[in-house]
Design a protein around this motif. Structure first.
Motif, PDB file in Angstrom:
ATOM      1  N   ALA A  72       0.851  -1.191   0.000  1.00  0.00           N
ATOM      2  CA  ALA A  72       0.000   0.000   0.000  1.00  0.00           C
ATOM      3  C   ALA A  72       0.888   1.243   0.000  1.00  0.00           C
ATOM      4  O   ALA A  72       1.864   1.277   0.735  1.00  0.00           O
ATOM      5  N   PRO A  73       0.593   2.243  -0.810  1.00  0.00           N
ATOM      6  CA  PRO A  73      -0.456   2.269  -1.815  1.00  0.00           C
ATOM      7  C   PRO A  73      -0.184   1.335  -2.999  1.00  0.00           C
ATOM      8  O   PRO A  73       0.939   1.183  -3.426  1.00  0.00           O
ATOM      9  N   SER A  74      -1.292   0.763  -3.454  1.00  0.00           N
ATOM     10  CA  SER A  74      -1.217  -0.061  -4.653  1.00  0.00           C
ATOM     11  C   SER A  74      -2.594  -0.037  -5.316  1.00  0.00           C
ATOM     12  O   SER A  74      -3.417   0.816  -4.989  1.00  0.00           O
ATOM     13  N   PHE A  75      -2.833  -0.968  -6.215  1.00  0.00           N
ATOM     14  CA  PHE A  75      -4.095  -0.971  -6.945  1.00  0.00           C
ATOM     15  C   PHE A  75      -5.256  -1.219  -5.967  1.00  0.00           C
ATOM     16  O   PHE A  75      -5.237  -2.180  -5.196  1.00  0.00           O
ATOM     17  N   SER A  76      -6.256  -0.351  -6.022  1.00  0.00           N
ATOM     18  CA  SER A  76      -7.307  -0.329  -4.995  1.00  0.00           C
ATOM     19  C   SER A  76      -8.181  -1.582  -4.942  1.00  0.00           C
ATOM     20  O   SER A  76      -8.776  -1.881  -3.911  1.00  0.00           O
ATOM     21  N   GLN A  77      -8.236  -2.303  -6.044  1.00  0.00           N
ATOM     22  CA  GLN A  77      -9.187  -3.417  -6.109  1.00  0.00           C
ATOM     23  C   GLN A  77      -8.786  -4.637  -5.273  1.00  0.00           C
ATOM     24  O   GLN A  77      -9.627  -5.482  -4.970  1.00  0.00           O
ATOM     25  N   TYR A  78      -7.510  -4.739  -4.893  1.00  0.00           N
ATOM     26  CA  TYR A  78      -7.130  -5.880  -4.048  1.00  0.00           C
ATOM     27  C   TYR A  78      -7.861  -5.763  -2.706  1.00  0.00           C
ATOM     28  O   TYR A  78      -8.549  -6.674  -2.265  1.00  0.00           O
ATOM     29  N   LYS A  79      -7.680  -4.598  -2.081  1.00  0.00           N
ATOM     30  CA  LYS A  79      -8.270  -4.379  -0.773  1.00  0.00           C
ATOM     31  C   LYS A  79      -9.802  -4.434  -0.844  1.00  0.00           C
ATOM     32  O   LYS A  79     -10.460  -5.047  -0.013  1.00  0.00           O
ATOM     33  N   HIS A  80     -10.337  -3.776  -1.857  1.00  0.00           N
ATOM     34  CA  HIS A  80     -11.789  -3.704  -2.020  1.00  0.00           C
ATOM     35  C   HIS A  80     -12.405  -5.105  -2.066  1.00  0.00           C
ATOM     36  O   HIS A  80     -13.375  -5.401  -1.374  1.00  0.00           O
ATOM     37  N   ASN A  81     -11.823  -5.959  -2.885  1.00  0.00           N
ATOM     38  CA  ASN A  81     -12.409  -7.295  -3.051  1.00  0.00           C
ATOM     39  C   ASN A  81     -12.169  -8.203  -1.851  1.00  0.00           C
ATOM     40  O   ASN A  81     -13.010  -9.038  -1.528  1.00  0.00           O
ATOM     41  N   VAL A  82     -11.039  -8.039  -1.191  1.00  0.00           N
ATOM     42  CA  VAL A  82     -10.784  -8.812   0.030  1.00  0.00           C
ATOM     43  C   VAL A  82     -11.811  -8.418   1.092  1.00  0.00           C
ATOM     44  O   VAL A  82     -12.417  -9.279   1.748  1.00  0.00           O
ATOM     45  N   ALA A  83     -12.039  -7.114   1.220  1.00  0.00           N
ATOM     46  CA  ALA A  83     -13.016  -6.635   2.211  1.00  0.00           C
ATOM     47  C   ALA A  83     -14.425  -7.119   1.865  1.00  0.00           C
ATOM     48  O   ALA A  83     -15.203  -7.498   2.734  1.00  0.00           O
ATOM     49  N   LEU A  84     -14.746  -7.094   0.591  1.00  0.00           N
ATOM     50  CA  LEU A  84     -16.068  -7.522   0.136  1.00  0.00           C
ATOM     51  C   LEU A  84     -16.327  -8.988   0.483  1.00  0.00           C
ATOM     52  O   LEU A  84     -17.463  -9.396   0.738  1.00  0.00           O
ATOM     53  N   GLN A  85     -15.269  -9.766   0.510  1.00  0.00           N
ATOM     54  CA  GLN A  85     -15.399 -11.188   0.859  1.00  0.00           C
ATOM     55  C   GLN A  85     -15.397 -11.403   2.372  1.00  0.00           C
ATOM     56  O   GLN A  85     -15.420 -12.533   2.833  1.00  0.00           O
ATOM     57  N   GLY A  86     -15.307 -10.307   3.127  1.00  0.00           N
ATOM     58  CA  GLY A  86     -15.292 -10.442   4.581  1.00  0.00           C
ATOM     59  C   GLY A  86     -13.931 -10.805   5.132  1.00  0.00           C
ATOM     60  O   GLY A  86     -13.812 -11.209   6.295  1.00  0.00           O
ATOM     61  N   GLY A  87     -12.898 -10.670   4.331  1.00  0.00           N
ATOM     62  CA  GLY A  87     -11.541 -10.973   4.785  1.00  0.00           C
ATOM     63  C   GLY A  87     -10.836  -9.726   5.288  1.00  0.00           C
ATOM     64  O   GLY A  87     -11.344  -8.616   5.175  1.00  0.00           O
ATOM     65  N   GLU A  88      -9.653  -9.940   5.835  1.00  0.00           N
ATOM     66  CA  GLU A  88      -8.871  -8.822   6.373  1.00  0.00           C
ATOM     67  C   GLU A  88      -7.757  -8.468   5.380  1.00  0.00           C
ATOM     68  O   GLU A  88      -6.986  -9.341   4.972  1.00  0.00           O
TER      69      GLU A  88
END
Ligand SMILES: *Cc1c(COP(=O)(O)O)cnc(C)c1O
Length: 366
Positions: free
Chosen positions: A112-128
């Motif tokens: 981080a900072p990096s491409f935003s979609q890694y974090k977004h999709n991990v969070a969407l799956q309920g992961g940390e």
């Protein structure tokens, strides 16, 4: 409603104003978008021809297996067709990978900072999402990332070249890192800017995947191929990895025209090679021009530069906008005094340097 809890952790993507909207608002005749790392040189002319000659009917579903595209991409990379998974942009491959590997109780390690979609999709799956800050020179903190891995880690993300800094992870650096990552952790190496890399210490997709059973490389037609509007990207990994993710994929996820366009483009390597050369030349010139103004420019192997302008990035963004250039303000990227500028056509790069020079002069005298 009974929305899933993970939804509280994520926000909807905020699209910027379109260049047409901004042109009207600002009364500009010409507005050049150097904000999203699209290809300023357009796309292969073979794409237009292929689309005109396309015999596929809009009434018919696309080829869910992307058969032809799969054959040509696999032959070009020297991997088997079963080692590929196509997506509606590599964004969708990121979504598929996280759906297959992340859930509550799981975590994922990323720069981080990096491409935003890694974090977004991990969070969407309920992961940390375990975000490990980049080093001051924009490189991945490899030690920090390794230390963050534990038994619940299922994905490690490497972005090379990294968006928004532009640096690569060299073959040697990656090899050292892979030695310490357990084989049951998937390492996603995002190579969205692969075609632009000129540094010989970079690892190409094929050797990466041949060497490591737990690597999935991400590639896209959105950047150097200039086909962002068609939404085609893909993942490359060992067959068993692809097979495991495959059930997550929607049956017709890559549309017919996207497949035709990507196929035509990948057959025309001359276009992409010419873009790489021109980009390398202009990237160097733009970097040197900005450095001559006394600014720090992060080392980049991609088609963009992150430059520290030493002032609020929104202010610098607005100034360039009024002068006909849309760049990306670092405020939203985790670099509040930086701009991320896509390397454009020669004339535009010259203009950008001049505008930034004027901006610096103005702020120094006021
Ligand atoms: C642009 C970009 C992508 C997404 O590309 P699409 O294939 O258009 O979804 C993925 N990763 C990085 C680092 C990017 O900059």
């Amino acid at each position: 409603m009974k929305w899933i809890q993970a939804l509280q952790q994520v926000k909807a993507y905020q699209p910027g104003k379109t260049p047409e909207e901004l042109k009207r608002e600002l009364g500009l005749d010409r507005l050049v978008k150097l904000a999203s790392n699209e290809n300023p040189f357009g796309y292969s002319s073979a794409v237009d021809r292929a689309i005109q000659e396309a015999s596929s009917s809009p009434t018919i579903y696309p080829d869910g297996a992307a058969y032809e595209l799969r054959q040509v991409v696999s032959a070009q990379l020297g991997v088997s067709p079963q080692q590929l998974i196509f997506g509606n942009g590599s964004d969708e491959v990121i979504r598929m990978v996280t759906s297959a590997l992340i859930g509550p109780g799981r975590n994922s390690v990323m720069p981080a900072p990096s491409f935003s979609q890694y974090k977004h999709n991990v969070a969407l799956q309920g992961g940390e999402a375990r975000e490990i800050p980049l080093l001051p020179n924009g490189k991945h903190d490899r030690k920090g990332m390794l230390n963050a891995i534990d038994d619940e880690t299922s994905i490690v993300w490497i972005c090379s070249p990294n968006n928004p800094t532009g640096d690569i992870m060299t073959e040697q650096e990656l090899a050292e890192m892979m030695e310490h990552i357990p084989e049951d952790v998937l390492v996603v190496v995002d190579q969205a800017y692969h075609e632009y890399v000129t540094d010989e210490d970079y690892t190409d997709t094929t050797s990466l995947v041949a060497r490591y059973p737990n690597v999935l490389a991400l590639r896209t037609f959105s950047k150097a191929h200039g086909l962002a509007g068609f939404r085609v990207g893909y993942g490359v990994a060992r067959e068993d990895v692809i097979q495991a993710i495959e059930p997550v994929r929607e049956p017709f996820n890559v549309n017919s025209l996207g497949q035709i366009a990507a196929l035509a483009s990948i057959k025309d390597l001359e276009f992409v090679n010419a873009c790489r050369e021109e980009n390398a030349k202009e990237r160097k010139r733009l970097k040197e021009g900005l450095e001559a103004l006394g600014l720090y420019v992060y080392p980049s192997e991609a088609n963009f530069l992150l430059v520290d302008v030493g002032m609020d990035s929104d202010e610098a963004f607005q100034y360039l906008l009024r002068n006909g250039y849309i760049v990306r303000a670092g405020n939203v990227l985790g670099y509040p005094t930086c701009l991320r500028i896509t390397v454009g056509q020669a004339e535009d790069n010259t203009n950008i340097i001049q505008h930034i020079a004027s901006l610096l002069k103005e702020t120094q005298t006021s």
